[in-house]
Scaffold this motif. Structure first.
Motif, mmCIF file in Angstrom:
data_model
loop_
_atom_site.group_PDB
_atom_site.id
_atom_site.type_symbol
_atom_site.label_atom_id
_atom_site.label_comp_id
_atom_site.label_asym_id
_atom_site.label_seq_id
_atom_site.Cartn_x
_atom_site.Cartn_y
_atom_site.Cartn_z
ATOM 1 N N ASP A 67 -8.482 2.075 8.463
ATOM 2 C CA ASP A 67 -9.094 2.960 7.444
ATOM 3 C C ASP A 67 -8.185 3.210 6.246
ATOM 4 O O ASP A 67 -8.198 4.302 5.637
ATOM 5 C CB ASP A 67 -9.488 4.308 8.072
ATOM 6 C CG ASP A 67 -10.542 4.160 9.149
ATOM 7 O OD1 ASP A 67 -11.444 3.324 8.957
ATOM 8 O OD2 ASP A 67 -10.471 4.860 10.171
ATOM 9 N N ARG A 68 -7.393 2.205 5.842
ATOM 10 C CA ARG A 68 -6.523 2.404 4.681
ATOM 11 C C ARG A 68 -7.307 2.389 3.375
ATOM 12 O O ARG A 68 -7.027 3.146 2.466
ATOM 13 C CB ARG A 68 -5.428 1.335 4.663
ATOM 14 C CG ARG A 68 -4.198 1.737 5.451
ATOM 15 C CD ARG A 68 -3.102 0.713 5.325
ATOM 16 N NE ARG A 68 -3.381 -0.479 6.108
ATOM 17 C CZ ARG A 68 -3.038 -0.630 7.388
ATOM 18 N NH1 ARG A 68 -2.418 0.342 8.023
ATOM 19 N NH2 ARG A 68 -3.321 -1.732 8.037
ATOM 20 N N ARG A 69 -8.262 1.477 3.230
ATOM 21 C CA ARG A 69 -9.106 1.394 2.041
ATOM 22 C C ARG A 69 -8.257 1.345 0.760
ATOM 23 O O ARG A 69 -8.443 2.120 -0.173
ATOM 24 C CB ARG A 69 -10.074 2.578 1.976
ATOM 25 C CG ARG A 69 -11.013 2.677 3.169
ATOM 26 C CD ARG A 69 -11.991 1.500 3.170
ATOM 27 N NE ARG A 69 -12.961 1.608 4.247
ATOM 28 C CZ ARG A 69 -12.834 1.056 5.444
ATOM 29 N NH1 ARG A 69 -11.744 0.335 5.708
ATOM 30 N NH2 ARG A 69 -13.760 1.174 6.356
ATOM 31 N N ARG A 102 -12.640 -5.647 -2.459
ATOM 32 C CA ARG A 102 -12.863 -5.728 -1.009
ATOM 33 C C ARG A 102 -14.014 -6.669 -0.706
ATOM 34 O O ARG A 102 -13.942 -7.496 0.216
ATOM 35 C CB ARG A 102 -13.160 -4.338 -0.437
ATOM 36 C CG ARG A 102 -13.492 -4.355 1.052
ATOM 37 C CD ARG A 102 -13.881 -2.959 1.553
ATOM 38 N NE ARG A 102 -14.402 -3.025 2.906
ATOM 39 C CZ ARG A 102 -13.675 -2.937 4.012
ATOM 40 N NH1 ARG A 102 -12.366 -2.797 3.914
ATOM 41 N NH2 ARG A 102 -14.221 -3.009 5.200
ATOM 42 N N LEU A 117 -6.453 -8.756 4.389
ATOM 43 C CA LEU A 117 -7.543 -7.831 4.710
ATOM 44 C C LEU A 117 -7.110 -6.808 5.755
ATOM 45 O O LEU A 117 -7.439 -5.614 5.649
ATOM 46 C CB LEU A 117 -8.754 -8.627 5.209
ATOM 47 C CG LEU A 117 -10.052 -7.847 5.408
ATOM 48 C CD1 LEU A 117 -10.523 -7.233 4.098
ATOM 49 C CD2 LEU A 117 -11.139 -8.756 5.997
ATOM 50 N N LEU A 157 -13.530 -6.092 10.291
ATOM 51 C CA LEU A 157 -13.347 -5.539 8.954
ATOM 52 C C LEU A 157 -14.385 -6.056 7.956
ATOM 53 O O LEU A 157 -14.420 -5.586 6.811
ATOM 54 C CB LEU A 157 -11.941 -5.865 8.439
ATOM 55 C CG LEU A 157 -10.782 -5.328 9.301
ATOM 56 C CD1 LEU A 157 -9.450 -5.834 8.772
ATOM 57 C CD2 LEU A 157 -10.801 -3.809 9.337
ATOM 58 N N CYS A 172 0.830 -1.209 0.000
ATOM 59 C CA CYS A 172 0.000 0.000 0.000
ATOM 60 C C CYS A 172 0.863 1.256 0.000
ATOM 61 O O CYS A 172 0.612 2.206 -0.765
ATOM 62 C CB CYS A 172 -0.905 0.019 1.234
ATOM 63 S SG CYS A 172 -2.164 -1.237 1.243
ATOM 64 N N MET A 194 -4.520 -4.329 4.011
ATOM 65 C CA MET A 194 -5.089 -3.463 2.976
ATOM 66 C C MET A 194 -6.203 -2.560 3.503
ATOM 67 O O MET A 194 -6.354 -1.424 3.046
ATOM 68 C CB MET A 194 -5.638 -4.332 1.830
ATOM 69 C CG MET A 194 -4.574 -5.064 1.035
ATOM 70 S SD MET A 194 -3.548 -3.890 0.093
ATOM 71 C CE MET A 194 -2.420 -5.015 -0.734
ATOM 72 N N GLU A 195 -7.003 -3.053 4.469
ATOM 73 C CA GLU A 195 -8.201 -2.325 4.873
ATOM 74 C C GLU A 195 -8.198 -1.891 6.342
ATOM 75 O O GLU A 195 -9.094 -1.156 6.765
ATOM 76 C CB GLU A 195 -9.439 -3.191 4.612
ATOM 77 C CG GLU A 195 -9.621 -3.571 3.142
ATOM 78 C CD GLU A 195 -9.907 -2.359 2.264
ATOM 79 O OE1 GLU A 195 -10.714 -1.510 2.689
ATOM 80 O OE2 GLU A 195 -9.329 -2.271 1.165
ATOM 81 N N SER A 254 -13.602 -1.333 -4.275
ATOM 82 C CA SER A 254 -14.790 -1.794 -3.553
ATOM 83 C C SER A 254 -15.187 -3.205 -3.974
ATOM 84 O O SER A 254 -15.611 -4.017 -3.149
ATOM 85 C CB SER A 254 -15.948 -0.824 -3.792
ATOM 86 O OG SER A 254 -16.221 -0.714 -5.178
#
Length: 695
Positions: free
Chosen positions: A139-141, A148, A132, A187, A81, A135-136, A145
């Motif tokens: 609040d990395r997002r 995910r 997960l 998550l 990321c 990456m997420e 979508s």
């Protein structure tokens, strides 16, 4: 070394066992490679080989291996990321790209392909959880979508398939599933959470909480008990060098133990959403067995007789400062984790039609209370029960149990104190008696009179008397015994028992004051009894002279009562007898034994039978004038005046009070000098020209 060459080296190292240092080096290199490789095929190969590598899985490090796998992919995903953000900036500035220069979505798809048929589903779950989280999480997002959602669905699918086969895969599989879902569950979307097989998840999480990876069925308490020695001065010593303390520390540092809060929430979610009620009931039974094991182990531990008030006098300095706090930190974790699951089961029992029938509902309530009782030695110490989940579980279970008289009686029989205990009375046994009294206080309304006498009055009577100094624990027992007896006396259907018990109880009340109970407690108890034996309660018709007899007992005690100032008590109350948190006072009022008894006499006025009101208004006014000290007399007079004017008396008694004040000499008795002309009884007709008075 180039990434491709390093990859070949790592894959070769995967095939053999190594020492701990070399293994950690291999793990670090793997995480590095996952963020540096640019070929998606190599990422898949590395993942596939890692999940079957003897160097990792044949070390038998237990759940720590699963933690390493999650950590590897979490660390690698975070680096990918960061590299993507940095490379986007480098492209604009014409700088060389960092790492593997692969996008987050592409990297994720390549890694997931490595979770193939050569490895177990629970191992796939570890990889997906790490991805997960990296990456997420926080609040990395970083994922699109759509991807995910795909990863979330993959986590659920892997978890459900792993849950179906975990019994064949061994204990590590079950613990790893609980660990992975513990991290990934927050998550997941609500849609994906709803697809988890909670029927299989619930037993796994309960086992993870109570079993070898959790609290070890409470056996660590027994091991600790075997390490306790006696230091000089008859102090108990449990040093930080003992193997049992090191075992406790190691247990507390286990992966699941470090996340007991999220794990218990996961178990609670499974208990609420399992479609099979039998699975929920089985989990409830497992918690009951676990709590019983914890209590049994604590009973064998010499620490069970230590009253919190005397810890400094019973424990060696090292124990008090080092090992003792660590033990109670672990026990608090145990309590919070178990109660969180109990609360979910109790909540479900209010909605599940299979748990609402009388037999099931009473059984669930009784088992929940047994669990809370078994852990009461933890919850009763240092206010550990002061959290909403515990309060809900406790009060709701009592409410459910109280709907079934037979079950209520059976429960009290199961937990009542022994009349002639064979073992020495310890602080633990007194703590369990306190739980009994607290529960018994809520049940007299549904019990028969005979059951109340045998299961409430007799056990409570044993704690009505106390000799020697009062500690916080003995105060709790003393107050609970009074509350339990008053709850029986307050039930109209037990009037015959009340008539027999009341004189004895009042004598005990006088014996206890002021050494064991405060002025407020005495007043509340006495006022409650007077209210019980006065109209319109049936006892007033059955024993019409009982109220006046009790008044005479109080009146005869006042002249000989002590006149010295009583020490301030923590429950200093407002003049009307309400609790301190309900009172707004600028300064606490001062009381002697004599003024406290007189205040109790004043408190009874609103409940007296009508024929006695006028006579006892006079007697009360005469009695309060016997208090010589004006500072002690002032709050009693204020309370007397408040009762006359603030509406505590009903219409009939208030009318008698008005006549007494104006025509029967009440004003003259109440005041040592004529009252101001503007001071009148509430309800009197006054001219609008007169200035209003606070009186």
């Amino acid at each position: 070394m180039p990434a491709d060459q390093l990859l070949n080296t790592v894959l070769q190292h995967y095939q053999d066992l190594h020492d701990a240092a070399k293994t950690e080096q291999i793990i670090g290199t793997t995480a590095h490679l996952l963020s540096q490789l640019s070929n998606p095929l190599n990422l898949g190969v590395l993942t596939s080989q890692l999940l079957t590598a003897p160097a990792i899985w044949e070390r038998h490090d237990g759940l720590r291996t699963s933690v390493r796998i999650i950590s590897i992919y979490n660390t690698a995903a975070i680096r990918v990321c960061e590299q993507e953000v940095l490379n986007d900036k480098n492209k604009l500035e014409g700088r060389p790209l960092e790492g593997g220069a692969i996008k987050c979505d592409a990297w994720t798809r390549a890694v997931v392909k490595g979770a193939d048929e050569y490895s177990k589903r629970w191992q796939h779950l570890l990889v997906l959880t790490g991805i997960l989280m990296g990456m997420e999480g926080n609040d990395r997002r970083a994922l699109s979508s759509s991807l995910r959602g795909i990863i979330g669905q993959a986590v659920v699918l892997a978890a459900n398939m792993a849950l179906e086969s975990h019994r064949q895969d061994g204990p590590l599989a079950g613990a790893s599933i609980a660990l992975a879902l513990n991290f990934s569950f927050p998550l997941l979307s609500d849609f994906h959470k709803a697809q988890i097989n909670c029927n299989e998840l619930l037993p796994v999480t309960i086992w993870a909480l109570t079993g070898p990876e959790g609290f070890c069925e409470g056996q660590f308490l027994q091991v600790i008990g075997e390490s306790i020695t006696e230091a000089p001065g008859q102090l108990l010593s449990w040093t930080s060098q003992t193997p049992s303390f090191q075992l406790l520390q190691a247990m507390d540092q286990r992966p699941l133990m470090g996340n007991v809060g999220p794990l218990s929430k996961l178990a609670a979610y499974a208990a609420l959403h399992a479609t099979d009620t039998d699975v929920v009931l089985a989990a409830h039974d497992a918690l009951l067995v676990f709590s019983r094991q914890v209590l049994d182990a604590w009973q064998l531990n010499r620490f069970n007789d230590i009253d919190p008030a005397f810890e400094a006098n019973k424990l060696s300095l090292e124990t008090l400062q080092k090992t003792w706090p660590v033990l109670w930190q672990v026990l608090r974790k145990l309590l919070f984790g178990a109660v969180a699951v109990v609360q979910a089961i109790v909540s479900r029992s209010l909605l599940d039609h299979r748990m609402l029938n009388p037999v099931a509902a009473s059984g669930i309530a009784a088992k929940s209370l047994h669990i809370l009782r078994n852990l009461y030695f933890i919850s009763n110490r240092n206010n550990n029960s002061a959290f909403q989940v515990y309060t809900f579980s406790y009060l709701t279970s009592i409410d459910s149990l109280s709907r079934h008289p037979a079950a209520s009686e059976l429960f009290l029989k199961e937990i009542r104190p022994l009349e002639a205990p064979t073992a020495p009375i310890t602080h633990l046994s007194r703590t369990l008696d306190l739980f009994f009294l607290n529960v018994a206080e809520h049940l007299p309304l549904v019990l028969s009179t005979a059951a109340c006498e045998a299961l409430v009055i007799k056990p409570a009577t044993a704690y009505l008397s106390h000799e020697g100094p009062m500690t916080p624990s003995t105060v709790e027992l003393f107050e609970s015994s009074h509350s339990a007896i008053l709850s029986v006396l307050s039930c109209p259907q037990h009037s015959s028992l009340t008539i027999d018990i009341t004189p004895f109880y009042i004598i005990k009340l006088f014996e206890s004051f002021p050494q064991q109970i405060s002025p407020r407690q005495f007043r509340v108890a006495y006022k409650t009894v007077m209210q019980i034996v006065s109209p319109p309660n049936p006892i007033a018709a059955m024993e019409p002279h009982l109220a006046e007899t009790l008044l005479e007992m109080l009146r005869d005690t006042i002249p000989t009562a002590g006149t010295t100032l009583l020490p301030q008590s923590p429950d200093t109350a407002s003049p009307d007898g309400t609790s301190p948190e309900d009172a707004t006072q600028e300064a606490p009022e001062l009381f002697s034994e004599q003024s406290s008894l007189t205040m109790a006499l004043v408190d009874t006025l609103p409940f007296l039978p009508l024929p006695l009101v006028e006579e006892w208004l006079t007697i009360t006014a005469q009695t309060l004038n016997m208090i010589a000290d004006p500072k002690l007399r002032a709050p009693v007079k204020k309370r007397f005046w408040d009762i006359l004017i603030n509406g505590e008396m009903d219409v009939e008694r208030a009318a008698i009070g008005v006549a007494w004040w104006g025509d029967q000499g009440g004003r003259e008795l109440f005041t040592s000098k004529p009252a101001p002309e503007t001071a009148m009884m509430s309800g009197a007709i006054v001219s609008s020209d007169l200035v209003s008075s606070k009186l």
